[in-house]
Design an enzyme around this catalytic site. Structure first.
Site, mmCIF file in Angstrom:
data_model
loop_
_atom_site.group_PDB
_atom_site.id
_atom_site.type_symbol
_atom_site.label_atom_id
_atom_site.label_comp_id
_atom_site.label_asym_id
_atom_site.label_seq_id
_atom_site.Cartn_x
_atom_site.Cartn_y
_atom_site.Cartn_z
ATOM 1 N N CYS A 79 -13.625 1.812 -13.932
ATOM 2 C CA CYS A 79 -14.124 3.196 -13.803
ATOM 3 C C CYS A 79 -12.929 4.137 -13.947
ATOM 4 C CB CYS A 79 -14.806 3.352 -12.444
ATOM 5 S SG CYS A 79 -15.818 4.835 -12.338
ATOM 6 N N ASP A 103 -8.859 6.544 -1.360
ATOM 7 C CA ASP A 103 -7.864 7.279 -2.149
ATOM 8 C C ASP A 103 -8.568 7.903 -3.359
ATOM 9 O OD1 ASP A 103 -8.364 5.187 -3.839
ATOM 10 O OD2 ASP A 103 -6.280 4.553 -4.048
ATOM 11 N N LEU A 135 11.392 4.655 -7.483
ATOM 12 C CA LEU A 135 9.979 4.746 -7.070
ATOM 13 C C LEU A 135 9.583 6.173 -6.703
ATOM 14 C CD1 LEU A 135 9.309 1.617 -4.818
ATOM 15 C CD2 LEU A 135 8.184 2.180 -6.960
ATOM 16 N N GLY A 136 10.582 6.994 -6.337
ATOM 17 C CA GLY A 136 10.271 8.385 -5.978
ATOM 18 C C GLY A 136 9.678 8.516 -4.585
ATOM 19 N N TYR A 137 9.451 9.738 -4.180
ATOM 20 C CA TYR A 137 8.886 10.019 -2.848
ATOM 21 C C TYR A 137 9.609 9.180 -1.783
ATOM 22 C CZ TYR A 137 5.146 11.970 -5.705
ATOM 23 O OH TYR A 137 4.437 12.672 -6.619
ATOM 24 N N TYR A 173 -5.649 6.444 4.940
ATOM 25 C CA TYR A 173 -5.783 5.498 3.834
ATOM 26 C C TYR A 173 -5.061 4.189 4.129
ATOM 27 C CZ TYR A 173 -4.777 3.082 -0.449
ATOM 28 O OH TYR A 173 -4.633 2.095 -1.380
ATOM 29 N N CYS A 214 -18.998 -2.918 -15.815
ATOM 30 C CA CYS A 214 -19.088 -2.479 -14.416
ATOM 31 C C CYS A 214 -20.206 -3.212 -13.651
ATOM 32 C CB CYS A 214 -19.352 -0.977 -14.371
ATOM 33 S SG CYS A 214 -19.368 -0.336 -12.680
ATOM 34 N N GLU A 253 -10.329 -3.684 -1.611
ATOM 35 C CA GLU A 253 -9.607 -3.911 -2.856
ATOM 36 C C GLU A 253 -10.531 -3.830 -4.068
ATOM 37 O OE1 GLU A 253 -5.736 -5.685 -3.100
ATOM 38 O OE2 GLU A 253 -6.549 -7.247 -1.809
ATOM 39 N N GLU A 299 0.827 -1.213 0.000
ATOM 40 C CA GLU A 299 0.000 0.000 0.000
ATOM 41 C C GLU A 299 0.861 1.263 0.000
ATOM 42 O OE1 GLU A 299 -2.984 0.177 -0.766
ATOM 43 O OE2 GLU A 299 -3.502 -1.932 -0.576
ATOM 44 N N GLN A 347 1.721 6.389 -4.576
ATOM 45 C CA GLN A 347 1.997 7.384 -5.618
ATOM 46 C C GLN A 347 2.576 6.771 -6.872
ATOM 47 O OE1 GLN A 347 3.304 8.643 -2.347
ATOM 48 N NE2 GLN A 347 2.520 10.707 -2.223
ATOM 49 N N THR A 348 2.469 5.440 -6.971
ATOM 50 C CA THR A 348 3.141 4.776 -8.084
ATOM 51 C C THR A 348 2.193 3.765 -8.719
ATOM 52 O OG1 THR A 348 5.132 4.978 -6.720
ATOM 53 C CG2 THR A 348 5.313 3.633 -8.685
HETATM 54 N N1 ADE Z 1 -3.903 0.474 -5.366
HETATM 55 C C1 ADE Z 1 -3.739 0.714 -4.075
HETATM 56 N N2 ADE Z 1 -3.849 -0.405 -3.356
HETATM 57 C C2 ADE Z 1 -4.094 -1.385 -4.215
HETATM 58 C C3 ADE Z 1 -4.288 -2.754 -4.092
HETATM 59 N N3 ADE Z 1 -4.252 -3.354 -2.911
HETATM 60 N N4 ADE Z 1 -4.505 -3.459 -5.197
HETATM 61 C C4 ADE Z 1 -4.516 -2.847 -6.376
HETATM 62 N N5 ADE Z 1 -4.326 -1.578 -6.559
HETATM 63 C C5 ADE Z 1 -4.117 -0.838 -5.490
#
Ligand code: ADE
Length: 358
Positions: free
Chosen positions: A197, A142, A84-86, A124, A208, A187, A41, A46-47
């Site tokens: 979406c 998020d 990965l940054g940040y 989050y 959907c 998830e 998570e 951010q990636t």
């Molecule tokens: N984006 C953030 N958490 C996620 C997760 N557990 N599975 C897929 N995408 C995600």
């Protein structure tokens, strides 16, 4: 239907859809232990998913549990995170792991409230770990989740506002299941946002599970939602990047201890787009003697709030002067490729250095 009833009606079909349609190949879905969910998570915040997968697998191979993360040397951690940054995410992971070792016997706490006290874990991430790994009825909201719910309910609330996130979390909490379904819902909401979406006017509505419930779909207004205020513009900074070469080695220096990319290695650089004469003066100012100077291309890197427009110069320096008093350290191209964490902003030049030439 009022908001709460609509949300309650939307939960079962989403859970069923997720259970049957989820991407099963994502490595963090193979074992839902709190440690593994936490790492995934944080990386996913951010990636993009495709980028995270190989990083996640390598990270877990090197640091399979809280104890190994708490004990990892900083340089090794930065190397695992490189690209990965940040980077503060990685530093917070290690800090939190130290606390978990010292105060929780090496086991991540299992409630959102306690998780939230750890560095780098906000609402989050706390909600994601608590629901996915521990079965707690806690939402994890998020941008993806805000978008799918804004469309489902055709909500005019501005999704860039913290208040909207709070309200959505509160509404969701009222309808959240416990146990395995809590994680499936968390998830499922993310999966729906990432695979169906989609943002920017391209949702795949026929796929959907909410096509019969979604107010935007009923009114054909998917493109208009979510509502958001205009983003702040990025400011642009010009930088001159110096590829200082001496006897086949290249100079790196550390970034300042605070601010953007704090404390990480970088190629020496100076503000502004310098001319050749300006470059020569800057190199002299570092205590080095240039023997030749050539242009080494341009590159651009986008951070959240800043854009770097970079112009590179490759400077051969006379042997003898180290520039150490100005913070320079010298590395062979191979070390730069595999031994130090150099942020992606410098990738263009790292490639030039490690491909041997410009
Ligand atoms: N984006 C953030 N958490 C996620 C997760 N557990 N599975 C897929 N995408 C995600």
């Amino acid at each position: 239907m009022v908001y709460e009833e609509l949300l309650a009606a939307a939960v079962p079909p989403l859970i069923e859809w997720y259970a049957n349609n989820r991407r099963t190949d994502l490595p963090w879905r193979k074992d839902l232990s709190p440690y593994r969910v936490w790492i995934s998570e944080i990386m996913l915040q951010q990636t993009r998913v495709e980028t995270v997968v190989p990083y996640y697998e390598r990270f877990l191979r090197h640091l399979p549990d809280v104890a190994s993360l708490a004990a990892v040397p900083d340089d090794e951690l930065m190397k695992l995170w490189e690209g990965l940054g940040y980077y503060s995410r990685a530093r917070n992971l290690k800090k939190a792991a130290g606390i978990v070792m010292a105060e929780y016997g090496g086991e991540l706490p299992r409630t959102a409230e306690t998780l939230r006290r750890l560095p780098g874990i906000g609402d989050y991430t706390a909600g994601a770990i608590a629901s996915i790994a521990c079965g707690a009825p806690e939402p994890a909201v998020d941008g993806n989740v805000l978008r799918v719910l804004a469309r489902l309910t055709e909500s005019d609330d501005d999704v860039t506002k913290e208040k909207t996130k709070k309200q959505v979390s509160e509404q969701l909490r009222k309808v959240y299941p416990s146990g395995r379904e809590a994680g499936l819902l968390t998830e499922g909401l993310m999966e729906l946002g990432e695979t169906v979406c989609l943002p920017n006017g391209t949702p795949l509505c026929p796929l959907c599970p909410w096509k019969e419930l979604c107010l935007c779909h009923a009114h054909g207004t998917e493109d208009l939602y979510p509502m958001r205020t205009a983003k702040k513009e990025r400011r642009t900074e010009e930088l001159t990047v110096l590829l200082l070469e001496k006897q086949g080695t290249f100079a790196l220096c550390r970034r300042p201890a605070s601010g953007l990319l704090a404390g990480l290695w970088q190629l020496p650089n100076v503000p502004g787009a310098l001319t050749k004469d300006g470059v020569l003066r800057a190199v002299g100012g570092l205590g080095l003697v240039p023997e030749s100077v050539r242009a080494a291309g341009r590159s651009r890197h986008l951070f959240t709030h800043v854009e770097w427009n970079m112009t590179g110069w490759h400077i051969q320096c006379r042997d003898g002067d180290s520039g150490a008093e100005n913070g320079l350290s010298w590395f062979a191209p191979d070390q730069i490729r595999t031994g130090v964490a150099l942020p992606s902003a410098f990738r263009f030049w790292r490639q030039k250095i490690t491909e041997n030439g410009d």
